[in-house]
Motif scaffolding. Sequence first.
Motif, short mmCIF file in Angstrom:
data_model
loop_
_atom_site.label_atom_id
_atom_site.label_comp_id
_atom_site.label_asym_id
_atom_site.label_seq_id
_atom_site.Cartn_x
_atom_site.Cartn_y
_atom_site.Cartn_z
N ARG A 1 -12.63 -11.40 -1.71
CA ARG A 1 -13.09 -11.72 -3.07
C ARG A 1 -14.54 -11.28 -3.27
O ARG A 1 -14.90 -10.80 -4.34
N ALA B 1 -14.49 -7.59 -3.91
CA ALA B 1 -13.92 -7.24 -5.21
C ALA B 1 -14.73 -7.76 -6.39
O ALA B 1 -14.53 -7.33 -7.52
N GLU C 1 -9.73 -5.71 -0.43
CA GLU C 1 -10.36 -5.79 -1.74
C GLU C 1 -9.32 -5.64 -2.84
O GLU C 1 -9.33 -6.37 -3.84
N HIS D 1 -8.25 -8.23 -5.97
CA HIS D 1 -8.57 -7.82 -7.33
C HIS D 1 -7.38 -8.07 -8.24
O HIS D 1 -6.31 -7.48 -8.06
#
Length: 135
Positions: free
Chosen positions: A75, A78, A105, A109
């Motif tokens: 997180r 991203a 990532e 996302h």
Amino acid sequence: KQRDIIEEITARAAAADANRAHIVHAGGIGPLVDLLKSPEPEVQEAAAAALSNLALDDEAEELIRGAGAVGQLARLCASPIAARAVKKAARFSLSNLGLDPDEEEARAHPSIPPSTLTLPSRHVPPRAPPVRSGT
């Protein structure tokens, strides 16, 4: 103060295998994973760097994964608002956990269709070297 403590842990984890084992056995992984959620970018970066160094230890690697660090690190990678240094430290951590930072990532996302996330990876990036404090 919090960042100073984490930087000391990072430096110790980078220095020797015995230090990594001591940090792991003292219960240091859970608090470091929790610090990835800090609102302070410097604390996030330091925690990710410490986890990156600890991930060089096989026992620690399993505990880091079990503590939920992979999702939080992904997180951070991203996040459109995470600082560049935070993203870099998070990517090193994921790499040292034997994961492809780009894939993790993408999983974190929300705008990427799930069908693109099921392809197996043929590339596992090499482990990053230990991170010294103050990076």
